[in-house]
Design a protein around this motif. Structure first.
Motif, PDB file in Angstrom:
ATOM      1  N   GLY A   1       0.785  -1.220   0.000  1.00 36.20           N
ATOM      2  CA  GLY A   1       0.000   0.000   0.000  1.00 36.20           C
ATOM      3  C   GLY A   1       0.816   1.268   0.000  1.00 36.20           C
ATOM      4  N   GLY A   2       2.064   1.185  -0.435  1.00 41.10           N
ATOM      5  CA  GLY A   2       2.899   2.378  -0.503  1.00 41.10           C
ATOM      6  C   GLY A   2       3.526   2.795   0.808  1.00 41.10           C
ATOM      7  N   LEU A   3       3.411   1.962   1.858  1.00 40.12           N
ATOM      8  CA  LEU A   3       4.037   2.293   3.135  1.00 40.12           C
ATOM      9  C   LEU A   3       5.546   2.402   2.975  1.00 40.12           C
ATOM     10  CD1 LEU A   3       2.128  -0.069   5.588  1.00 40.12           C
ATOM     11  CD2 LEU A   3       2.019   2.414   5.576  1.00 40.12           C
ATOM     12  N   ARG A   4       6.142   3.329   3.697  1.00 39.94           N
ATOM     13  CA  ARG A   4       7.596   3.470   3.699  1.00 39.94           C
ATOM     14  C   ARG A   4       8.089   3.257   5.124  1.00 39.94           C
ATOM     15  NH1 ARG A   4      10.173   3.414  -1.068  1.00 39.94           N
ATOM     16  NH2 ARG A   4      11.783   4.850  -0.325  1.00 39.94           N
ATOM     17  N   PHE A   5       9.034   2.341   5.268  1.00 39.57           N
ATOM     18  CA  PHE A   5       9.593   2.029   6.573  1.00 39.57           C
ATOM     19  C   PHE A   5      11.001   2.591   6.688  1.00 39.57           C
ATOM     20  CE2 PHE A   5       6.502  -1.353   5.833  1.00 39.57           C
ATOM     21  CZ  PHE A   5       5.805  -1.362   7.022  1.00 39.57           C
ATOM     22  N   LEU A   6      11.335   3.056   7.891  1.00 32.80           N
ATOM     23  CA  LEU A   6      12.689   3.515   8.150  1.00 32.80           C
ATOM     24  C   LEU A   6      13.618   2.321   8.325  1.00 32.80           C
ATOM     25  CD1 LEU A   6      12.013   6.324  10.781  1.00 32.80           C
ATOM     26  CD2 LEU A   6      12.600   6.635   8.374  1.00 32.80           C
ATOM     27  N   SER A   7      14.799   2.435   7.772  1.00 31.86           N
ATOM     28  CA  SER A   7      15.800   1.406   7.957  1.00 31.86           C
ATOM     29  C   SER A   7      17.179   2.040   7.890  1.00 31.86           C
ATOM     30  CB  SER A   7      15.640   0.295   6.912  1.00 31.86           C
ATOM     31  OG  SER A   7      16.479  -0.796   7.217  1.00 31.86           O
TER      32      SER A   7
ATOM     33  N   ALA B   1       3.847 -10.931  21.496  1.00 22.53           N
ATOM     34  CA  ALA B   1       5.284 -10.662  21.457  1.00 22.53           C
ATOM     35  C   ALA B   1       5.808 -11.011  20.072  1.00 22.53           C
ATOM     36  CB  ALA B   1       6.029 -11.477  22.513  1.00 22.53           C
ATOM     37  N   ASP B   2       6.747 -10.212  19.592  1.00 23.99           N
ATOM     38  CA  ASP B   2       7.459 -10.475  18.344  1.00 23.99           C
ATOM     39  C   ASP B   2       8.903 -10.758  18.724  1.00 23.99           C
ATOM     40  OD1 ASP B   2       8.718 -10.502  15.881  1.00 23.99           O
ATOM     41  OD2 ASP B   2       7.970  -8.547  15.231  1.00 23.99           O
ATOM     42  N   LEU B   3       9.356 -11.990  18.487  1.00 20.81           N
ATOM     43  CA  LEU B   3      10.696 -12.413  18.894  1.00 20.81           C
ATOM     44  C   LEU B   3      11.653 -12.271  17.712  1.00 20.81           C
ATOM     45  CD1 LEU B   3       9.884 -15.628  20.957  1.00 20.81           C
ATOM     46  CD2 LEU B   3       9.675 -13.205  21.589  1.00 20.81           C
ATOM     47  N   GLY B   4      12.682 -11.460  17.910  1.00 16.46           N
ATOM     48  CA  GLY B   4      13.587 -11.136  16.810  1.00 16.46           C
ATOM     49  C   GLY B   4      12.926 -10.157  15.865  1.00 16.46           C
ATOM     50  N   ALA B   5      12.477  -9.032  16.411  1.00 17.58           N
ATOM     51  CA  ALA B   5      11.561  -8.132  15.714  1.00 17.58           C
ATOM     52  C   ALA B   5      12.197  -7.333  14.591  1.00 17.58           C
ATOM     53  CB  ALA B   5      10.930  -7.166  16.721  1.00 17.58           C
ATOM     54  N   GLY B   6      13.533  -7.241  14.560  1.00 16.28           N
ATOM     55  CA  GLY B   6      14.172  -6.456  13.506  1.00 16.28           C
ATOM     56  C   GLY B   6      13.699  -5.022  13.512  1.00 16.28           C
ATOM     57  N   TRP B   7      13.493  -4.472  12.313  1.00 17.66           N
ATOM     58  CA  TRP B   7      13.044  -3.074  12.227  1.00 17.66           C
ATOM     59  C   TRP B   7      11.526  -2.928  12.295  1.00 17.66           C
ATOM     60  CZ3 TRP B   7      10.169  -2.789   7.849  1.00 17.66           C
ATOM     61  CH2 TRP B   7      10.560  -3.524   6.714  1.00 17.66           C
ATOM     62  N   GLY B   8      10.822  -4.020  12.598  1.00 16.59           N
ATOM     63  CA  GLY B   8       9.416  -3.899  12.962  1.00 16.59           C
ATOM     64  C   GLY B   8       8.391  -4.302  11.939  1.00 16.59           C
TER      65      GLY B   8
ATOM     66  N   ASN C   1       9.046   2.957  13.477  1.00 12.81           N
ATOM     67  CA  ASN C   1       8.142   2.417  12.465  1.00 12.81           C
ATOM     68  C   ASN C   1       6.769   2.054  13.017  1.00 12.81           C
ATOM     69  OD1 ASN C   1       9.811   2.570  10.155  1.00 12.81           O
ATOM     70  ND2 ASN C   1      10.893   0.694  10.740  1.00 12.81           N
ATOM     71  N   LEU C   2       6.666   1.789  14.311  1.00 11.05           N
ATOM     72  CA  LEU C   2       5.385   1.427  14.920  1.00 11.05           C
ATOM     73  C   LEU C   2       4.770   2.564  15.729  1.00 11.05           C
ATOM     74  CD1 LEU C   2       6.451  -1.411  14.090  1.00 11.05           C
ATOM     75  CD2 LEU C   2       5.305  -2.288  16.120  1.00 11.05           C
ATOM     76  N   ALA C   3       5.354   3.741  15.662  1.00  9.88           N
ATOM     77  CA  ALA C   3       4.874   4.862  16.477  1.00  9.88           C
ATOM     78  C   ALA C   3       3.407   5.175  16.209  1.00  9.88           C
ATOM     79  CB  ALA C   3       5.731   6.099  16.216  1.00  9.88           C
ATOM     80  N   GLY C   4       2.926   4.917  15.008  1.00 11.71           N
ATOM     81  CA  GLY C   4       1.542   5.223  14.676  1.00 11.71           C
ATOM     82  C   GLY C   4       0.514   4.390  15.416  1.00 11.71           C
ATOM     83  N   PHE C   5       0.929   3.290  16.026  1.00 10.26           N
ATOM     84  CA  PHE C   5      -0.005   2.433  16.770  1.00 10.26           C
ATOM     85  C   PHE C   5      -0.045   2.762  18.261  1.00 10.26           C
ATOM     86  CE2 PHE C   5       1.337  -0.123  13.107  1.00 10.26           C
ATOM     87  CZ  PHE C   5       0.112  -0.523  12.590  1.00 10.26           C
TER      88      PHE C   5
END
Length: 354
Positions: A175-181, A211-218, A250-254
């Motif tokens: 959907g055109g989302l852009r994630f920070l990395s 829980a997300d185990l080994g979440a990386g950049w989200g 990246n998850l600040a919107g939630f």
């Protein structure tokens, strides 16, 4: 003290052991991307401070009695800066440029890498920003060091390389989302195929504390919160602080809808909380290139311990990895949900559930 073999760490300190370089008596020494190992304990290294953003390594250093900072501490400068550059070229360049920025006037930068992990390129890169370097080789590794420095030989290039490590929107999502990395974190410039497959298959009825185990950049955490409105809280566990900082942004919107926790944590040590849902794309390498399937098996065992009765694990893994015994030991039911591109998605349910 670790007795494991670490040729790059041994060769990094070789110029001081052999007398080619003198350890500073004043001004301290900073060790970037430090690793624990016997070479750090073969003699005293006065004033040594380590920086390490990877939790298992940071914990090992602290257990051995070495002072550790998790991340860059700002403007403190040192008479000596040691570095073990990573394989990823942009990340390695940023680390070398940062080493120069942390070097006090008249100080030196000393770095080492394995020959098959970019030693020649790293030496050339350090020379580009610092001027001529000396070197020696042993154990298929190369250590290289600057002359006493007052400033970078190419300050503009050094600044560009430092800035390349800054979080930036580089990953395009659905959907055109852009994630920070940023360079060097897992799948830093893409959504990896395994995580994409798991995200597609997550059922919308997952609910409760997750829980997300080994979440990386989200990415998986973002997918879970997007697809599953019944999730009321999500803790992201990640051993690499550089990745966890990205996940938080990246998850600040939630944050207004869901209770979020960002845990710089070694999952292999176990979890401090209990959960209704666990999602994971577990690592099967640590910081090196060698396969470490025991990491994935440990993630599964930890997930089983942390889930409440009836709790659900959604896992993606390389199809060939042997996780069946751990899944059978920890869960009442296990089913394969999907296979694609060499990956498998598995749902496992704790006893006491459906």
């Amino acid at each position: 003290m670790s007795a494991r073999s670490d040729p790059a760490l041994e060769v990094l300190l070789l110029p001081f052991v052999q007398g080619a370089l003198a350890w500073p008596q004043r001004g301290g020494a900073l060790f970037l991307r430090a690793r624990e190992g016997w070479p750090l304990h073969q003699r005293a290294w006065p004033g040594l401070v380590a920086e390490q953003s990877y939790k298992p390594e940071a914990d090992a250093l602290q257990r051995s009695g070495i002072e550790v900072n998790a991340s860059h501490d700002g403007g403190a400068r040192h008479a000596l800066v040691l570095a073990l550059p990573p394989r990823q070229r942009e990340e390695a360049r940023a680390l070398l440029a940062h080493a120069l920025a942390r070097c006090a006037p008249g100080g030196r930068v000393v770095a080492c890498a394995a020959n098959d992990e970019g030693a020649k390129s790293a030496q050339a890169d350090l020379a580009r920003i610092a001027g001529p370097v000396a070197s020696l080789s042993k154990h298929h590794c190369r250590v290289f060091w600057t002359a006493p420095l007052d400033a970078p030989a190419d300050p503009d290039l050094a600044r560009q390389w430092r800035e390349a490590d800054a979080p930036r929107p580089v990953v395009a999502g659905p959907g055109g989302l852009r994630f920070l990395s940023r360079p060097g974190v897992f799948a830093w410039d893409r959504i990896d195929a395994a995580s994409a497959l798991l995200a597609e298959r997550l059922p919308q009825d997952l609910a409760g504390r997750a829980a997300d185990l080994g979440a990386g950049w989200g990415y998986l955490g973002h997918a879970l919160l997007t697809r599953c409105p019944g999730i009321v809280a999500l803790d992201l566990y990640e051993a690499e602080r550089r990745a966890l900082e990205l996940a938080e942004r990246n998850l600040a919107g939630f944050a207004a809808r869901v209770e979020l926790g960002f845990r710089w944590h070694d999952v292999a040590a176990g979890l401090p909380e209990r959960y209704d849902v666990v999602v994971s794309n577990p690592p099967f390498h640590a910081q090196g290139r060698a396969a470490r399937p025991e990491l994935g098996r440990r993630f599964i065992a930890v997930a089983a311990q942390a889930l409440r009765p009836g709790g659900r694990l959604w896992l993606v893994a390389n199809r060939h990895l042997p996780y069946e015994a751990e899944l059978a030991a920890g869960f009442a039911s296990v089913r394969a949900v999907a296979e694609r591109d060499g990956f498998k998605v598995i749902e496992a349910v704790k006893e006491g559930g459906r």
